[in-house]
Design a protein around this motif. Structure first.
Motif, PDB file in Angstrom:
ATOM      1  N   GLU A  11      -2.611 -30.147  23.865  1.00  0.00           N
ATOM      2  CA  GLU A  11      -1.536 -30.311  22.722  1.00  0.00           C
ATOM      3  C   GLU A  11      -1.358 -31.579  22.137  1.00  0.00           C
ATOM      4  O   GLU A  11      -1.072 -31.780  20.936  1.00  0.00           O
ATOM      5  CB  GLU A  11      -0.094 -29.624  23.523  1.00  0.00           C
ATOM      6  CG  GLU A  11      -0.252 -28.308  23.787  1.00  0.00           C
ATOM      7  CD  GLU A  11       1.046 -27.662  24.409  1.00  0.00           C
ATOM      8  OE1 GLU A  11       2.042 -28.552  24.750  1.00  0.00           O
ATOM      9  OE2 GLU A  11       1.167 -26.532  24.626  1.00  0.00           O
TER      10      GLU A  11
ATOM     11  N   GLU B 278      -4.209 -32.608  19.941  1.00  0.00           N
ATOM     12  CA  GLU B 278      -3.854 -31.841  18.681  1.00  0.00           C
ATOM     13  C   GLU B 278      -2.912 -32.359  17.789  1.00  0.00           C
ATOM     14  O   GLU B 278      -3.203 -32.546  16.548  1.00  0.00           O
ATOM     15  CB  GLU B 278      -3.778 -30.241  18.911  1.00  0.00           C
ATOM     16  CG  GLU B 278      -4.618 -29.516  19.651  1.00  0.00           C
ATOM     17  CD  GLU B 278      -4.233 -27.919  19.916  1.00  0.00           C
ATOM     18  OE1 GLU B 278      -3.014 -27.653  19.564  1.00  0.00           O
ATOM     19  OE2 GLU B 278      -4.995 -27.220  20.372  1.00  0.00           O
ATOM     20  N   GLU B 279      -1.882 -32.904  18.375  1.00  0.00           N
ATOM     21  CA  GLU B 279      -0.683 -33.771  17.636  1.00  0.00           C
ATOM     22  C   GLU B 279      -1.437 -34.965  17.233  1.00  0.00           C
ATOM     23  O   GLU B 279      -1.154 -35.279  15.836  1.00  0.00           O
ATOM     24  CB  GLU B 279       0.321 -33.642  18.764  1.00  0.00           C
ATOM     25  CG  GLU B 279       1.399 -32.744  19.076  1.00  0.00           C
ATOM     26  CD  GLU B 279       2.401 -32.983  19.808  1.00  0.00           C
ATOM     27  OE1 GLU B 279       2.236 -34.129  20.172  1.00  0.00           O
ATOM     28  OE2 GLU B 279       3.091 -32.209  20.322  1.00  0.00           O
TER      29      GLU B 279
ATOM     30  N   GLN C  52      -4.523 -35.740  16.501  1.00  0.00           N
ATOM     31  CA  GLN C  52      -5.637 -35.293  15.404  1.00  0.00           C
ATOM     32  C   GLN C  52      -4.611 -34.790  14.186  1.00  0.00           C
ATOM     33  O   GLN C  52      -4.926 -35.238  13.046  1.00  0.00           O
ATOM     34  CB  GLN C  52      -6.517 -34.045  16.059  1.00  0.00           C
ATOM     35  CG  GLN C  52      -7.371 -34.712  16.864  1.00  0.00           C
ATOM     36  CD  GLN C  52      -8.182 -33.367  17.333  1.00  0.00           C
ATOM     37  OE1 GLN C  52      -8.148 -32.206  17.000  1.00  0.00           O
ATOM     38  NE2 GLN C  52      -9.087 -33.815  18.408  1.00  0.00           N
ATOM     39  N   SER C  53      -3.501 -34.059  14.346  1.00  0.00           N
ATOM     40  CA  SER C  53      -2.944 -33.562  13.156  1.00  0.00           C
ATOM     41  C   SER C  53      -2.236 -34.844  12.451  1.00  0.00           C
ATOM     42  O   SER C  53      -2.270 -35.048  11.339  1.00  0.00           O
ATOM     43  CB  SER C  53      -1.820 -32.611  13.478  1.00  0.00           C
ATOM     44  OG  SER C  53      -0.759 -33.122  14.405  1.00  0.00           O
ATOM     45  N   VAL C  54      -1.684 -35.876  13.334  1.00  0.00           N
ATOM     46  CA  VAL C  54      -0.979 -36.854  12.613  1.00  0.00           C
ATOM     47  C   VAL C  54      -1.963 -37.811  11.860  1.00  0.00           C
ATOM     48  O   VAL C  54      -1.761 -38.359  10.758  1.00  0.00           O
ATOM     49  CB  VAL C  54      -0.306 -37.760  13.877  1.00  0.00           C
ATOM     50  CG1 VAL C  54      -0.118 -39.247  13.288  1.00  0.00           C
ATOM     51  CG2 VAL C  54       0.798 -36.930  14.365  1.00  0.00           C
TER      52      VAL C  54
ATOM     53  N   SER D 160      -4.891 -36.820  10.824  1.00  0.00           N
ATOM     54  CA  SER D 160      -5.299 -36.332   9.511  1.00  0.00           C
ATOM     55  C   SER D 160      -4.437 -36.196   8.461  1.00  0.00           C
ATOM     56  O   SER D 160      -4.759 -36.446   7.085  1.00  0.00           O
ATOM     57  CB  SER D 160      -5.782 -34.588   9.848  1.00  0.00           C
ATOM     58  OG  SER D 160      -4.487 -34.021  10.391  1.00  0.00           O
ATOM     59  N   SER D 161      -3.211 -36.272   8.797  1.00  0.00           N
ATOM     60  CA  SER D 161      -1.926 -36.381   7.580  1.00  0.00           C
ATOM     61  C   SER D 161      -2.140 -37.661   7.067  1.00  0.00           C
ATOM     62  O   SER D 161      -1.684 -38.044   6.083  1.00  0.00           O
ATOM     63  CB  SER D 161      -0.761 -35.794   8.292  1.00  0.00           C
ATOM     64  OG  SER D 161      -0.257 -36.784   9.365  1.00  0.00           O
TER      65      SER D 161
ATOM     66  N   ARG E 195      -4.842 -38.070   4.820  1.00  0.00           N
ATOM     67  CA  ARG E 195      -4.829 -37.413   3.584  1.00  0.00           C
ATOM     68  C   ARG E 195      -3.630 -38.231   2.690  1.00  0.00           C
ATOM     69  O   ARG E 195      -4.094 -38.372   1.478  1.00  0.00           O
ATOM     70  CB  ARG E 195      -4.070 -36.005   3.729  1.00  0.00           C
ATOM     71  CG  ARG E 195      -5.120 -35.205   4.173  1.00  0.00           C
ATOM     72  CD  ARG E 195      -4.741 -33.643   3.849  1.00  0.00           C
ATOM     73  NE  ARG E 195      -3.371 -33.447   4.578  1.00  0.00           N
ATOM     74  CZ  ARG E 195      -3.569 -33.040   6.122  1.00  0.00           C
ATOM     75  NH1 ARG E 195      -4.591 -32.601   6.731  1.00  0.00           N
ATOM     76  NH2 ARG E 195      -2.307 -32.864   6.762  1.00  0.00           N
TER      77      ARG E 195
END
Length: 226
Positions: free
Chosen positions: A197, A200-201, A203-205, A207-208, A211
């Motif tokens: 988890e 994943e957090e 990676q999501s951070v 990726s954001s 972007r």
């Protein structure tokens, strides 16, 4: 079976022969005292003849363990009591009491025979009670064997109880070990799930943020073109 019936019949005839011989000896010993001597000689000859037959001509008999001689014991006991009564009666009938005590009349002789009969019966029952059916050393050996057997059984029961308790302890230890392993595995799974988890957090951070940087760079390039 037929062989067992033959053995039982042979044993019955042997005991019956001894019973009849004992009856002749003890019932009429007052009339013919030499009957015991002839019976003794007959038994010696018969013992040697039976031994010769068993060794040379017949099959060795099968051993059968029994507690006693059965109803023959009662038969010999009754015969011994009857023999005392018969011999005392023979002494009274033959007039030996009158020769022993010439002053006795007929009634006194009868009373003396009855008294003598009771004396001999009392002696017979006293001897019967005084001599045990089982010797003392046999009783002592049997008591020792029973004690050893009971002690061995108690030791076996203790070993079985110890083994049973050990088995219960082992099962409890295995159950505790299984629970600990399950808890450890569950903890490791939760830690792995938490690490996944967090990754994943992250990676999501990331990726954001990527972007956002792309959007900022695109907007800057757009302003330059204008």
């Amino acid at each position: 079976s037929l062989r067992y019936q033959r053995r039982e019949r042979a044993s019955f005839h042997d005991n019956l022969e001894m019973f009849i011989q004992m009856g002749y000896v003890i019932l009429f010993s007052a009339a013919y005292p030499l009957a015991a001597v002839w019976a003794f000689l007959n038994n010696i000859v018969e013992i040697r003849g039976d031994a010769f037959k068993l060794v040379n001509g017949l099959q060795r008999p099968f051993i059968k363990r029994v507690e006693d001689i059965g109803f023959w014991q009662d038969a010999f006991e009754v015969l011994s009591v009857i023999s005392i009564v018969v011999n005392c009666s023979l002494i009274g009938i033959r007039g030996q009491v009158g020769r022993w005590f010439p002053s006795f009349n007929t009634g006194q002789q009868i009373l003396f025979v009855i008294f003598m009969e009771h004396v001999f019966l009392s002696i017979k029952f006293i001897i019967d009670r005084a001599i045990p059916d089982v010797p003392g050393w046999v009783q002592l050996a049997s008591a020792k064997e029973r004690y050893k057997r009971n002690r061995a059984l108690k030791g076996l029961e203790k070993l079985m109880q110890t083994a049973r308790l050990k088995g219960q302890v082992q099962r409890k230890v295995e159950a505790v070990r299984t629970r600990l392993v399950e808890r450890r595995e569950g903890k490791e799974k939760r830690e792995e799930r938490g690490d996944q988890e967090r990754e994943e957090e992250v990676q999501s951070v990331s990726s954001s943020e990527t972007r956002h940087d792309v959007e900022v760079s695109n907007s800057g390039s757009r302003y330059k073109i204008e």
